[in-house]
Scaffold this active site. Structure first.
Site, PDB file in Angstrom:
ATOM      1  N   THR A  43       0.832  -1.207   0.000  1.00  0.00           N
ATOM      2  CA  THR A  43       0.000   0.000   0.000  1.00  0.00           C
ATOM      3  C   THR A  43       0.867   1.258   0.000  1.00  0.00           C
ATOM      4  OG1 THR A  43      -1.683  -1.189   1.256  1.00  0.00           O
ATOM      5  CG2 THR A  43      -1.835   1.210   1.215  1.00  0.00           C
ATOM      6  N   TYR A 106     -13.022  -3.734  -2.666  1.00  0.00           N
ATOM      7  CA  TYR A 106     -14.135  -3.249  -3.480  1.00  0.00           C
ATOM      8  C   TYR A 106     -15.177  -4.325  -3.767  1.00  0.00           C
ATOM      9  CZ  TYR A 106     -16.851  -0.714  -6.940  1.00  0.00           C
ATOM     10  OH  TYR A 106     -17.885  -0.104  -7.603  1.00  0.00           O
ATOM     11  N   TYR A 132      -2.777 -10.238   4.135  1.00  0.00           N
ATOM     12  CA  TYR A 132      -2.759  -8.835   4.545  1.00  0.00           C
ATOM     13  C   TYR A 132      -4.194  -8.407   4.803  1.00  0.00           C
ATOM     14  CZ  TYR A 132      -1.860  -3.742   4.011  1.00  0.00           C
ATOM     15  OH  TYR A 132      -1.782  -2.385   4.177  1.00  0.00           O
ATOM     16  N   ARG A 137      -9.154  -0.179   4.452  1.00  0.00           N
ATOM     17  CA  ARG A 137      -8.966   0.081   3.027  1.00  0.00           C
ATOM     18  C   ARG A 137      -9.762  -0.879   2.139  1.00  0.00           C
ATOM     19  NH1 ARG A 137      -4.728   3.466   1.488  1.00  0.00           N
ATOM     20  NH2 ARG A 137      -3.362   4.166   3.165  1.00  0.00           N
ATOM     21  N   LYS A 160      -0.123 -10.101   7.885  1.00  0.00           N
ATOM     22  CA  LYS A 160       0.080  -8.712   8.285  1.00  0.00           C
ATOM     23  C   LYS A 160      -1.281  -8.211   8.738  1.00  0.00           C
ATOM     24  CE  LYS A 160       0.996  -4.040   6.556  1.00  0.00           C
ATOM     25  NZ  LYS A 160       1.319  -3.194   5.378  1.00  0.00           N
ATOM     26  N   ILE A 204       5.347  -4.686   9.642  1.00  0.00           N
ATOM     27  CA  ILE A 204       5.526  -4.125   8.303  1.00  0.00           C
ATOM     28  C   ILE A 204       5.135  -2.657   8.420  1.00  0.00           C
ATOM     29  CG2 ILE A 204       4.791  -4.187   5.897  1.00  0.00           C
ATOM     30  CD1 ILE A 204       4.467  -7.193   6.165  1.00  0.00           C
TER      31      ILE A 204
END
Length: 293
Positions: A43, A106, A132, A137, A160, A204
């Site tokens: 990202t 999305y 992740y 997001r 993560k 991370i």
């Protein structure tokens, strides 16, 4: 398998194009500073506005410059399962040590859809995969029960977790079992020390772009059992952690790096650079951390 301070590298731009020389220099700086591994095109690397060709080139360049000195965990996520498989396959071909694969964004799949997405990647490419989970997001939350199902697959080696929900570390361990050696990495700098205390292996990090030595030192202090030193370093870093998100990331990290003469501040639309108030906050946080500009 992976531990300690792991920067989610920015992708520097110059006149709209990837600045490969600056990126290579940033990789060298991270290795010299003691970062334990590297994550290109996550990202923070603005993967969503890189072309596929640029994405693959940055992964290849990171592997090339790192030259086996530290592991490379290549960002390889997509909301298209076929595209994610292609990016993971490229990461393997390029010589990356693992792929970081974000939950599909999305599309808003349910937990069965998430499981099947990651299982398809697991089955298609023999490369370690770090899940992740970043619901802020992606909209979807990869639930601990689904993580436990995925941990039974041979190529799913860790997660993560950017939820900031530290009790998930213990819950994941309880569901999976310690014998599985499933690696849990924080994706939330302000709670990274607490994440370690709960049983996590590392972070991370966005902040490690700017202060790699301090981030590495905090993790090493914790690993050595020196909690007092780890806390003292974290107190130096906490304002910087907060400043890294005072404007859409990675704008603040790139601004800070530009103040140190390490790369330009350019970001790609729809992101815009930090405004004057954000710049002042970043400057102040850098000063408090003892960073030279």
């Amino acid at each position: 398998m992976f531990h300690g301070s792991i920067p989610a590298l920015v992708t520097p731009f110059k006149n709209g194009a990837v600045d490969e020389a600056a990126f290579a220099a940033l990789v060298e700086r991270q290795i010299a500073a003691g970062s334990a591994a590297l994550v290109p095109v996550g990202t923070t690397g603005e993967t969503s506005t890189l072309s596929t060709e640029e994405h693959k080139r940055v992964v290849s360049l990171c592997v090339e410059v790192a030259a086996g000195r530290v592991p490379v965990i290549a960002g390889a996520g997509s909301n298209s399962t076929d595209e994610a498989i292609d990016l993971v396959a490229h990461a393997k071909a390029a010589g990356a040590d693992a792929a970081l694969v974000v939950s599909p964004y999305y599309n808003n799949p349910n937990q069965d859809g998430l499981f099947e997405h990651f299982r398809a990647i697991n089955d298609a490419v023999a490369l370690p995969v770090v899940l992740y989970n970043v619901p802020s997001r992606t909209v979807v939350d990869l639930k601990p029960e689904t993580v436990a199902r995925l941990a039974r697959l041979p190529n799913i080696v860790g997660i993560k977790d950017a939820t900031g929900d530290m009790d998930r570390v213990s819950y994941h361990s309880a569901l999976i079992g310690d014998e599985e050696q499933f690696v849990q990495l924080s994706g939330d700098d302000p709670s990274a020390l607490g994440f370690l205390a709960m049983g996590g292996a590392g972070c991370i990090s966005v902040t490690a772009n700017v202060a790699p030595e301090l981030c590495a030192a905090m993790h090493l202090a914790f690993e050595d059992g020196d909690l007092e030193s780890a806390r003292a370093i974290e107190r130096r870093l906490i304002n910087l952690h907060r400043a890294m998100f005072c404007s859409p990331s990675p704008g603040p990290a790139k601004y800070a790096l530009s103040r140190m003469g390490l790369c330009g501040p350019e970001v790609r639309l729809p992101l815009t650079a930090p405004d004057a108030a954000a710049e002042a906050m970043i400057d102040a946080a850098m000063a408090l951390a003892g960073l030279n500009t």
